[in-house]
Design a protein around this motif. Structure first.
Motif, mmCIF file in Angstrom:
data_model
loop_
_atom_site.group_PDB
_atom_site.id
_atom_site.type_symbol
_atom_site.label_atom_id
_atom_site.label_comp_id
_atom_site.label_asym_id
_atom_site.label_seq_id
_atom_site.Cartn_x
_atom_site.Cartn_y
_atom_site.Cartn_z
ATOM 1 N N PRO B 259 -4.911 -2.608 15.699
ATOM 2 C CA PRO B 259 -5.449 -2.493 14.348
ATOM 3 C C PRO B 259 -4.758 -1.377 13.570
ATOM 4 O O PRO B 259 -4.047 -0.571 14.147
ATOM 5 C CB PRO B 259 -6.914 -2.131 14.633
ATOM 6 N N ALA B 260 -5.003 -1.357 12.283
ATOM 7 C CA ALA B 260 -4.407 -0.318 11.453
ATOM 8 C C ALA B 260 -5.345 0.873 11.405
ATOM 9 O O ALA B 260 -6.558 0.712 11.311
ATOM 10 C CB ALA B 260 -4.182 -0.858 10.056
ATOM 11 N N PRO B 279 -6.207 -1.580 5.752
ATOM 12 C CA PRO B 279 -5.693 -2.831 6.336
ATOM 13 C C PRO B 279 -6.387 -3.109 7.649
ATOM 14 O O PRO B 279 -6.736 -2.179 8.381
ATOM 15 C CB PRO B 279 -4.213 -2.532 6.580
ATOM 16 N N PHE B 280 -6.641 -4.381 7.957
ATOM 17 C CA PHE B 280 -7.170 -4.673 9.285
ATOM 18 C C PHE B 280 -6.293 -5.627 10.073
ATOM 19 O O PHE B 280 -6.456 -5.780 11.271
ATOM 20 C CB PHE B 280 -8.622 -5.167 9.223
ATOM 21 N N LYS B 281 -5.374 -6.262 9.384
ATOM 22 C CA LYS B 281 -4.460 -7.130 10.127
ATOM 23 C C LYS B 281 -3.078 -7.003 9.523
ATOM 24 O O LYS B 281 -2.926 -7.060 8.298
ATOM 25 C CB LYS B 281 -4.954 -8.564 10.037
ATOM 26 N N ARG B 282 -2.113 -6.794 10.377
ATOM 27 C CA ARG B 282 -0.748 -6.669 9.865
ATOM 28 C C ARG B 282 0.177 -7.567 10.663
ATOM 29 O O ARG B 282 0.101 -7.623 11.885
ATOM 30 C CB ARG B 282 -0.270 -5.225 9.987
ATOM 31 N N ILE B 283 1.001 -8.292 9.923
ATOM 32 C CA ILE B 283 2.018 -9.098 10.602
ATOM 33 C C ILE B 283 3.354 -8.646 10.026
ATOM 34 O O ILE B 283 3.516 -8.573 8.811
ATOM 35 C CB ILE B 283 1.818 -10.601 10.329
ATOM 36 N N SER B 284 4.257 -8.308 10.914
ATOM 37 C CA SER B 284 5.546 -7.837 10.412
ATOM 38 C C SER B 284 6.665 -8.600 11.081
ATOM 39 O O SER B 284 6.600 -8.927 12.263
ATOM 40 C CB SER B 284 5.681 -6.350 10.708
ATOM 41 N N ILE B 303 0.008 -7.831 5.033
ATOM 42 C CA ILE B 303 -1.155 -7.020 5.372
ATOM 43 C C ILE B 303 -2.408 -7.658 4.792
ATOM 44 O O ILE B 303 -2.416 -8.127 3.656
ATOM 45 C CB ILE B 303 -0.987 -5.586 4.819
ATOM 46 N N GLU B 304 -3.439 -7.689 5.589
ATOM 47 C CA GLU B 304 -4.741 -8.111 5.077
ATOM 48 C C GLU B 304 -5.662 -6.903 5.154
ATOM 49 O O GLU B 304 -5.752 -6.256 6.197
ATOM 50 C CB GLU B 304 -5.292 -9.263 5.915
ATOM 51 N N GLY B 305 -6.333 -6.609 4.038
ATOM 52 C CA GLY B 305 -7.162 -5.416 4.041
ATOM 53 C C GLY B 305 -8.498 -5.630 3.361
ATOM 54 O O GLY B 305 -8.808 -6.726 2.902
ATOM 55 N N PHE B 306 -9.288 -4.562 3.347
ATOM 56 C CA PHE B 306 -10.563 -4.627 2.629
ATOM 57 C C PHE B 306 -10.812 -3.313 1.900
ATOM 58 O O PHE B 306 -10.294 -2.264 2.293
ATOM 59 C CB PHE B 306 -11.718 -4.977 3.571
ATOM 60 N N VAL B 307 -11.584 -3.391 0.823
ATOM 61 C CA VAL B 307 -11.831 -2.199 0.019
ATOM 62 C C VAL B 307 -12.878 -1.345 0.710
ATOM 63 O O VAL B 307 -13.953 -1.816 1.069
ATOM 64 C CB VAL B 307 -12.292 -2.587 -1.392
ATOM 65 N N GLU B 308 -12.573 -0.092 0.873
ATOM 66 C CA GLU B 308 -13.520 0.814 1.523
ATOM 67 C C GLU B 308 -14.244 1.697 0.512
ATOM 68 O O GLU B 308 -15.370 2.108 0.733
ATOM 69 C CB GLU B 308 -12.779 1.713 2.517
ATOM 70 N N GLU B 309 -13.550 2.022 -0.563
ATOM 71 C CA GLU B 309 -14.165 2.918 -1.539
ATOM 72 C C GLU B 309 -13.590 2.648 -2.927
ATOM 73 O O GLU B 309 -12.407 2.344 -3.074
ATOM 74 C CB GLU B 309 -13.896 4.374 -1.134
ATOM 75 N N GLN B 310 -14.481 2.782 -3.931
ATOM 76 C CA GLN B 310 -14.047 2.635 -5.307
ATOM 77 C C GLN B 310 -14.438 3.904 -6.040
ATOM 78 O O GLN B 310 -15.576 4.348 -5.934
ATOM 79 C CB GLN B 310 -14.734 1.419 -5.919
ATOM 80 N N LEU B 311 -13.494 4.474 -6.755
ATOM 81 C CA LEU B 311 -13.776 5.761 -7.403
ATOM 82 C C LEU B 311 -13.542 5.673 -8.908
ATOM 83 O O LEU B 311 -12.663 4.937 -9.368
ATOM 84 C CB LEU B 311 -12.864 6.845 -6.833
ATOM 85 N N MET B 388 6.645 -6.703 0.879
ATOM 86 C CA MET B 388 5.279 -6.529 1.353
ATOM 87 C C MET B 388 4.333 -7.454 0.607
ATOM 88 O O MET B 388 4.439 -7.642 -0.598
ATOM 89 C CB MET B 388 4.837 -5.080 1.172
ATOM 90 N N ASP B 389 3.459 -8.046 1.359
ATOM 91 C CA ASP B 389 2.472 -8.945 0.779
ATOM 92 C C ASP B 389 1.096 -8.430 1.179
ATOM 93 O O ASP B 389 0.642 -8.631 2.295
ATOM 94 C CB ASP B 389 2.724 -10.364 1.299
ATOM 95 N N TYR B 390 0.462 -7.712 0.262
ATOM 96 C CA TYR B 390 -0.822 -7.084 0.549
ATOM 97 C C TYR B 390 -1.933 -7.995 0.060
ATOM 98 O O TYR B 390 -1.981 -8.329 -1.117
ATOM 99 C CB TYR B 390 -0.891 -5.729 -0.162
ATOM 100 N N LYS B 391 -2.790 -8.431 0.953
ATOM 101 C CA LYS B 391 -3.914 -9.285 0.557
ATOM 102 C C LYS B 391 -5.207 -8.519 0.820
ATOM 103 O O LYS B 391 -5.372 -7.913 1.874
ATOM 104 C CB LYS B 391 -3.931 -10.560 1.409
ATOM 105 N N ILE B 392 -6.104 -8.544 -0.172
ATOM 106 C CA ILE B 392 -7.395 -7.900 0.042
ATOM 107 C C ILE B 392 -8.446 -8.993 0.149
ATOM 108 O O ILE B 392 -8.623 -9.782 -0.767
ATOM 109 C CB ILE B 392 -7.708 -6.904 -1.081
ATOM 110 N N LEU B 393 -9.101 -9.070 1.261
ATOM 111 C CA LEU B 393 -10.014 -10.186 1.502
ATOM 112 C C LEU B 393 -11.468 -9.819 1.253
ATOM 113 O O LEU B 393 -12.256 -10.638 0.825
ATOM 114 C CB LEU B 393 -9.877 -10.679 2.950
ATOM 115 N N ARG B 394 -11.853 -8.569 1.514
ATOM 116 C CA ARG B 394 -13.266 -8.207 1.484
ATOM 117 C C ARG B 394 -13.466 -6.942 0.666
ATOM 118 O O ARG B 394 -12.521 -6.153 0.490
ATOM 119 C CB ARG B 394 -13.761 -7.958 2.906
#
Lengths: 364, 400
Positions: B259-260, B279-284, B303-311, B388-394
């Motif tokens: 994991p990242a 990020p929680f999943k990375r394929i390189s 990269i597949e990631g999720f938002v942890e914080e919004q400021l 880089m292809d950054y995807k935010i899923l959650r």
């Protein structure tokens, strides 16, 4: 000659497999990688195929001359004097090989497991254990091999935990870098030298029960052993790469030292691998001793097997102590195997060809 | 005759039951070294070297480096196993000994001279090396560690800036054996994706490989614990630079390791708000091609990631997320490119691009490259593209 004890062709296969997996298992990947680099896998496969000739030749010989061991075949087909010359050579070669292999075994023990035990003790005890088996009964010999084979194969599954550490760039290019055909073949020959040690089956010919299946099962047994060794080569090459392999002495031992079992059930598995390897050494040496004892008995037309067994202990012991250091052991070993390759591969093929023509012309 | 048989049977049973081990070597006779720290002794230090492996001043070195090695020994009987162990202080269970010498074996021989028990390296957990030695080259200390059969390949090696002994002085209050805690810190860092799996055995492989340079974890003493401060990268056996934790994350992303462990701070294109995305999943995929007789590298990171914080804002939506993905990809590409530039400048090929060229294009390698030094020259001006292809899923438990 009628025999009360006999072995099935499956037992024959098991004997081949457990003889192949032996002392050199620990060091083999290093030697092949040093010769051919990344082409080690392909070279090993070619080496296995060269060695396959010997299995097929010996088992075909077994089907043709059911009543004779290889010693008998030599005398029958090559004439008494010429045949006996080869018979003496076989016995001497096996004594030397067994001495060297016992020594290798003791060196590994002294380096990696028992630093304070004198190697003479390790050597002596190993020879004694082999001698204790007694070679008067063939089926006992086959049962011992049968019993130990699972212990040799099952621990190899531990290497599966190393699969995640394999790097593709260690395994490629499959043909190696700037290899001449000669270099490639010399790498392949190393593999052949190491795995063509199941000559003991040629001593078992009169005892085989089902001759129809012995070629088929012999090849199966051969592939079981050879592929187990190939698997070890692939894993160690993939994990370490050709360069690192050349730097270490016993790659499989090092490999077992980096393996971590998930969940930390066992924190070190190198002890398990070493014990497995001791079994492997034992079964291999057992086969060598069998050839030495039975061969000598046949040369002198006697059946005092236990007497010969005891007589051979000091002889092998002396041969084991000849090399001065670890480098010399492998130097001698690679020299003697060129003689043994001739005896183990070319000789059975020649016998087969001669036997074929003799039958046709009706001289038997 | 019967008496003889009985006697013989008795002897036989005795032989089998009373056999012992020649190498019997009890736990309390061993000095278990759990950790070693290796420094270069400063001038003016009170250096005392007994004449153990050589007479005074007769060590035949080209350049005499005096190593200062601190060894952490486990005191037998003091380490409690199980839950009861919390009562003992770590200061009671271990013992730090400092010795000097010209080489690793020299140092350990000197140490042995001071100890009653026999030194045993089979339980060594970590080896801390100061950056001064790493900059000079690790070759000399590695030979002993590789040759000695007791040293585990799964032990950790780490580098610290400043004095390595400081790391061993860290005495965490939570565990009785400090070195176990320290090696645990690294092991967990690997598990959470904060560090690549670079233990001693792996580092040795990287050192030997053609076209791969090694990375070793960098740590920093923080009083009673340690901080994992990124990585040190090497050129051959020499340390040439350090990577911060963020850059370590970037290296892990390029290696595609899951994991990242690190979250990324991302500012969307419209400059409204700041987001922390993990990020929680990375394929390189590192692909090498030969174009016009020159290698060309494309590193494709998904990269597949999720938002942890919004400021500073509260307007997360589908459109915003897409904007975020776009700027994350751009930012990532820029960061990775500049990181690769730096590595290229320092001629450190830690991703193993050279090994890939060597593996997939042996013809090119044998005609144009041949040695590792030649490869470094080519690597310096290598064309490395990063996609880089950054995807935010959650987005977590909040809708907006």
């Amino acid at each position: 000659m009628k025999h009360t004890d006999s072995i099935s062709s499956i037992q024959l296969a098991v004997i081949i497999a457990s003889t192949i997996i032996g002392v050199s298992l620990l060091v083999l990947p290093r030697f092949i990688a040093a010769e051919v680099g990344e082409a080690a896998i392909l070279a090993s496969i070619v080496g296995i195929l060269i060695s396959l000739i010997s299995v097929i030749a010996i088992t075909l010989l077994a089907r043709k001359f059911r009543e004779h061991t290889i010693f008998g075949c030599n005398q029958l087909l090559l004439g008494k004097y010429f045949g006996n010359l080869f018979n003496y050579m076989i016995v001497i070669v096996f004594i030397v090989i067994m001495g060297l292999e016992v020594r290798q075994f003791a060196e590994v023990l002294a380096t990696g497991l028992l630093p304070n035990t004198p190697i003479e003790i390790s050597i002596f005890i190993m020879i004694i254990i082999c001698a204790l088996v007694g070679y008067s009964n063939v089926s006992t010999f086959a049962y011992i091999h049968f019993f130990y084979l699972p212990f040799l194969l099952i621990p190899m599954f531990f290497f599966l935990f190393a699969l995640e550490d394999i790097e593709t760039y260690h395994l490629l290019p499959i043909l190696g870098h700037n290899l001449s055909v000669k270099q490639f073949l010399s790498g392949a020959i190393i593999m052949t030298q190491v795995i063509t040690n199941y000559f003991v089956i040629a001593m078992l010919i009169p005892y085989i029960k089902d001759y129809e299946n012995c070629v088929k099962h012999g090849i199966w047994g051969f592939f079981l052993g050879a592929l187990a060794i190939l698997y070890c080569i692939v894993v160690s090459l993939g994990v370490f790469g050709a360069k690192e392999l050349q730097e270490m002495y016993w790659p499989i031992l090092s490999l077992s030292r980096i393996i971590q079992i998930p969940g930390e059930v066992l924190s070190r598995i190198d002890a398990i691998i070493l014990i497995t390897w001791i079994f492997a050494v034992f079964t291999t040496l057992l086969s060598y001793y069998f050839v030495i004892v039975r061969g000598t008995a046949e040369l002198f037309r006697t059946d005092k097997y236990s007497f010969i067994t005891v007589l051979m202990i000091p002889v092998i012991f002396v041969f084991a102590l000849i090399p001065n250091n670890v480098y010399e052991i492998y130097e001698y070993a690679s020299k003697i195997t060129y003689v043994s390759l001739f005896l183990f591969i070319i000789l059975p093929v020649c016998l087969l060809v001669i036997g074929h023509f003799r039958k046709r012309t009706g001289v038997q | 005759m019967k008496r003889f048989q009985l006697k013989f049977a008795f002897v036989l049973i005795a032989v089998f039951l009373l056999s012992g081990c020649w190498d019997r070597y009890e736990l309390e006779e061993r000095a278990n070294i759990l950790a070693l720290s290796i420094d270069i002794a400063e001038e003016g230090e009170d250096i005392e070297m007994p004449e153990v492996t050589h007479s005074k001043g007769e060590f035949p070195a080209e350049e005499k480096i005096i190593y200062k090695v601190a060894a952490q020994l486990a005191v037998p009987g003091k380490i409690m196993l199980g839950p009861g162990g919390g009562d003992t202080n770590s200061a009671e269970t271990d013992w730090l000994l400092v010795t000097y010498g010209y080489s690793m074996k020299d140092v350990l021989s000197n140490l042995q001279q001071e100890l009653a028990e026999k030194i045993y390296l089979g339980h060594i957990q970590l080896i801390v090396v100061s950056d001064k030695i790493a900059k000079k080259g690790l070759e000399d200390i590695m030979d002993f560690l590789k040759r000695d059969y007791e040293v585990r390949r799964t032990a950790w090696i780490m580098i610290t800036e400043g004095e390595a002994q400081e790391i061993l002085n860290a005495t965490p209050p939570v565990q009785t054996v400090p070195s176990l805690y320290l090696s645990g810190t690294l092991k967990d860092a690997v598990m959470f994706g904060k560090l690549p799996k670079e233990y001693l055995g792996k580092v040795w492989i990287d050192f030997s490989d053609v076209g791969v340079d090694a990375i070793i974890p960098l740590v920093k003493p923080m009083g009673d614990h340690i901080l994992v401060d990124g990585l040190v990268y090497f050129k051959d056996y020499q340390m040439v630079g350090t990577l911060t934790p963020t850059e370590t994350g970037a290296i892990l992303a390029m290696q595609g390791i899951n994991p990242a462990g690190y979250s990324n701070v991302i500012v969307p294109g419209d400059k409204k708000g700041v987001y922390l995305v993990k990020p929680f999943k990375r394929i390189s995929k590192i692909s090498v091609e030969i174009q016009d007789g020159k290698p060309k590298v494309l590193i494709d990171v998904k990269i597949e990631g999720f938002v942890e914080e919004q400021l500073y804002t509260n307007d997360l939506s589908k459109e915003k997320l897409q904007e975020l993905e776009k700027s994350a990809s751009e930012l990532g590409e820029k960061a990775l490119s500049s990181l690769m530039k730096r590595l290229q400048q320092d001629e450190s090929d830690i991703l193993g691009i050279g090994a890939r060229v060597r593996a997939f294009y042996p013809k090119y390698w044998n005609e144009n490259v041949k040695t590792e030094d030649d490869w470094r020259e080519i690597y310096k001006d290598l064309d490395i593209q990063i996609k880089m292809d950054y995807k935010i899923l959650r987005v977590g438990m909040e809708w907006k």
